[in-house]
Design a protein around this motif. Structure first.
Motif, short mmCIF file in Angstrom:
data_model
loop_
_atom_site.label_atom_id
_atom_site.label_comp_id
_atom_site.label_asym_id
_atom_site.label_seq_id
_atom_site.Cartn_x
_atom_site.Cartn_y
_atom_site.Cartn_z
N VAL A 12 33.73 47.39 31.07
CA VAL A 12 33.83 46.60 32.29
C VAL A 12 35.15 46.74 33.05
O VAL A 12 35.24 46.29 34.18
CB VAL A 12 33.57 45.09 32.05
CG1 VAL A 12 32.13 44.85 31.69
CG2 VAL A 12 34.49 44.54 31.00
N HIS A 60 37.93 44.37 45.60
CA HIS A 60 38.54 43.04 45.44
C HIS A 60 39.81 43.16 44.60
O HIS A 60 40.13 44.24 44.11
CB HIS A 60 37.56 42.03 44.85
CG HIS A 60 37.08 42.35 43.46
ND1 HIS A 60 36.25 43.41 43.18
CD2 HIS A 60 37.31 41.73 42.28
CE1 HIS A 60 36.00 43.42 41.88
NE2 HIS A 60 36.63 42.42 41.31
N ASP A 64 41.32 44.69 37.08
CA ASP A 64 40.50 45.81 36.61
C ASP A 64 39.99 46.66 37.77
O ASP A 64 39.30 47.65 37.56
CB ASP A 64 39.34 45.33 35.71
CG ASP A 64 38.36 44.43 36.42
OD1 ASP A 64 38.81 43.49 37.11
OD2 ASP A 64 37.15 44.63 36.28
N HIS A 65 40.34 46.27 39.00
CA HIS A 65 39.99 47.07 40.18
C HIS A 65 41.23 47.52 40.98
O HIS A 65 41.13 48.35 41.86
CB HIS A 65 39.04 46.29 41.11
CG HIS A 65 37.73 46.01 40.45
ND1 HIS A 65 36.57 46.67 40.77
CD2 HIS A 65 37.40 45.16 39.45
CE1 HIS A 65 35.58 46.24 40.01
NE2 HIS A 65 36.06 45.32 39.20
N ASP A 192 32.26 44.08 42.41
CA ASP A 192 31.68 43.05 41.54
C ASP A 192 30.93 42.06 42.41
O ASP A 192 31.46 41.60 43.42
CB ASP A 192 32.79 42.31 40.76
CG ASP A 192 33.43 43.20 39.71
OD1 ASP A 192 33.03 44.37 39.59
OD2 ASP A 192 34.33 42.71 38.99
N HIS A 439 30.27 49.49 35.26
CA HIS A 439 30.91 48.19 35.09
C HIS A 439 30.07 47.23 34.24
O HIS A 439 29.68 46.16 34.68
CB HIS A 439 31.19 47.58 36.47
CG HIS A 439 32.20 46.47 36.48
ND1 HIS A 439 31.97 45.26 35.88
CD2 HIS A 439 33.44 46.37 37.02
CE1 HIS A 439 33.02 44.48 36.06
NE2 HIS A 439 33.93 45.15 36.74
ZN LIG Z 1 35.45 43.98 37.67
#
Ligand SMILES: [Zn+2]
Ligand SMILES: [Zn+2]
Length: 473
Positions: A12, A60, A64-65, A192, A439
């Motif tokens: 993820v 966003h 993790d992005h 997401d 993801h």
């Molecule tokens: Zn994420």
């Protein structure tokens, strides 16, 4: 048009997707890997030439992005980074905090390893520093929702457009088009996707333009195999855990993501207290970043849903007298010796860094307390380990018995569940030729892919592996 998957495949975190269109190279998201087993990847070189990259688009602000951006810049990326206004502001905060946490953690680790005579598997230096972050921030280019961004002009223009994803303040799914000699090629990156009817945020939007053909959709699948249990509302679960813990004079320790989750929980606690559904106890938000993020939230009411806007317009103050926002380490440490019931919200949300580790170390051994999880805990994180109720746990290099109650509030997730992911895809009028499922843990991605395959037999559905490249159009 070609896409290369460089993260969040069968896992993820670490989302990075490279889209190559007739020589033009765009990276969609540039996330840090947070699963322990894959963290080495953060230290590896960028698998493509960062100096040849034309632009980055962020869906966003979550780490993790976005958390690998300063590394990308270190490897020579020097182009624009497009994001919605709120995402750009939150990304500044997220990256500064990330550099700060890494610098702190490295200093702490060096001290600990010296004491223990151990050697760390990772270099004794942060992945990036405050200076690296300050180089990255001026590259952010804030953009409006629903307005076309010209990534490349000329005969074969390339554009991008943001739509509401309902996942986090500023979150978006992105439509990218390329004008080619044989017509328009179009891909949609879900980023997401959020759950409907959450407090504060607008609901997720659907892509409903029936005149547009879609070559590929790249969709997340965090909850691709799960339908969220709605038997007890989030507020009922929160109230139950808090009341029970306060009755035995204990503290509720809640790991929260500093942005979104913290604000959502404060919002819920505020209304629960107003309605007298929880007792009056001190509520500490112990995360400088969450305090900053709360400020950014108040600056972006354009991202709020109607109910929140109406409450604000009626003059309602979400900040209770019971709430204290802590900034300094001294304020945080005072909580260690404080007696009596309280609610402590602290980050990081999956307990892999930050002040929450100290609160866990101090409170997990006392059976009066409750560790309250409020969201997804990725495999390999401290949060996941604790949520599985072990007898003991290693925190900050020491072993602690787990005597506190371990509770989880379900349904508070920022992620759409299986049904919502399917509905979002179904709303696209012209069925995509290809669907890529990313993801999610491998089983969640595969389960969602199987369902897409059943519903759209004409569509090629793939769960890509790390590093794989596909022809999109
Ligand atoms: Zn994420
Ligand atoms: Zn996210």
């Amino acid at each position: 048009m070609q896409i290369r998957f460089l993260g969040a495949n069968g896992q993820v975190t670490g989302a990075r997707h490279l889209l190559v269109m007739n020589g033009f190279r765009v990276l969609i998201d540039c996330g840090m890997v947070q699963e322990r087993d894959f963290q080495d990847r953060n230290w590896q070189d960028f698998p493509d030439d960062a100096t040849q990259l034309d632009a980055v688009i962020l869906t966003h602000a979550h780490l993790d992005h976005t958390g690998w951006l300063p590394r990308l810049v270190k490897f020579g990326f020097n182009g624009p980074i497009y994001a919605t206004h709120a995402t750009a502001e939150l990304t500044e905060l997220v990256l500064r905090d990330s550099a700060h946490i890494q610098e702190e953690d490295v200093a702490f680790k060096i001290k600990r390893h010296k004491k223990e005579g151990r050697k760390s598997p990772h270099p004794d230096q942060p992945l990036y520093t405050q200076d690296d972050v300050e180089q990255t921030i001026p590259m952010l280019r804030p953009a409006d929702y629903h307005r076309e961004i010209q990534l490349r002009s000329g005969d074969h223009p390339i554009t991008a457009k943001f739509y509401e994803a309902g996942h986090l303040l500023g979150s978006a799914f992105v439509e990218i088009t390329e004008q080619t000699d044989s017509g328009v090629k179009r891909v949609i990156f879900s980023g997401d996707l959020g759950k409907k009817d959450r407090p504060i945020l607008r609901d997720i939007e659907y892509f409903t333009d029936a005149t547009k053909s879609v070559d590929a959709v790249i969709t997340e699948s965090t909850y691709g195999d799960r339908v969220q249990d709605e038997t007890e509302t989030v507020d009922e679960q929160l109230a139950k855990i808090i009341c029970k813990t306060v009755r035995r004079d204990g503290k509720v320790i809640a790991p929260v993501f500093a942005i979104e989750r913290a604000q959502e929980v404060l919002y819920r606690l505020s209304l629960l207290r107003r309605d007298n559904r929880i007792p009056s106890v001190p509520i500490y938000l112990d995360s400088p970043m969450a305090v900053e993020a709360t400020k950014i939230f108040t600056r972006h009411p354009e991202c709020f849903d109607d109910k929140t806007r109406q409450l604000l317009e009626s003059g309602y103050d979400f900040r209770l007298p019971e709430m204290q926002f802590l900034r300094t380490a001294q304020e945080s440490m005072k909580l260690n010796t404080m007696s009596g019931p309280a609610i402590i919200l602290s980050s990081a949300g999956m307990c892999n860094a930050g002040r929450i580790k100290h609160h866990l170390a101090n409170h997990i051994g006392n059976k009066k307390n409750t560790i309250m999880f409020l969201g997804y805990q990725a495999i390999g994180t401290l949060g996941r380990t604790i949520s599985e109720c072990p007898k003991s746990v290693r925190i900050l290099g020491a072993i602690y018995p787990v005597r506190a109650e371990i509770g989880s509030v379900h349904g508070i997730s920022g992620h759409a569940d299986r049904g919502e992911l399917l509905r979002w895809m179904e709303a696209i009028p012209q069925k995509p030729h290809k669907i890529f499922v990313i993801h999610g843990e491998a089983s969640a991605s595969q389960s969602l892919a199987d369902e897409f395959h059943r519903v759209y037999p004409q569509t090629t559905v793939t769960v890509p592996k790390y590093g794989e490249t596909f022809e999109v159009a």
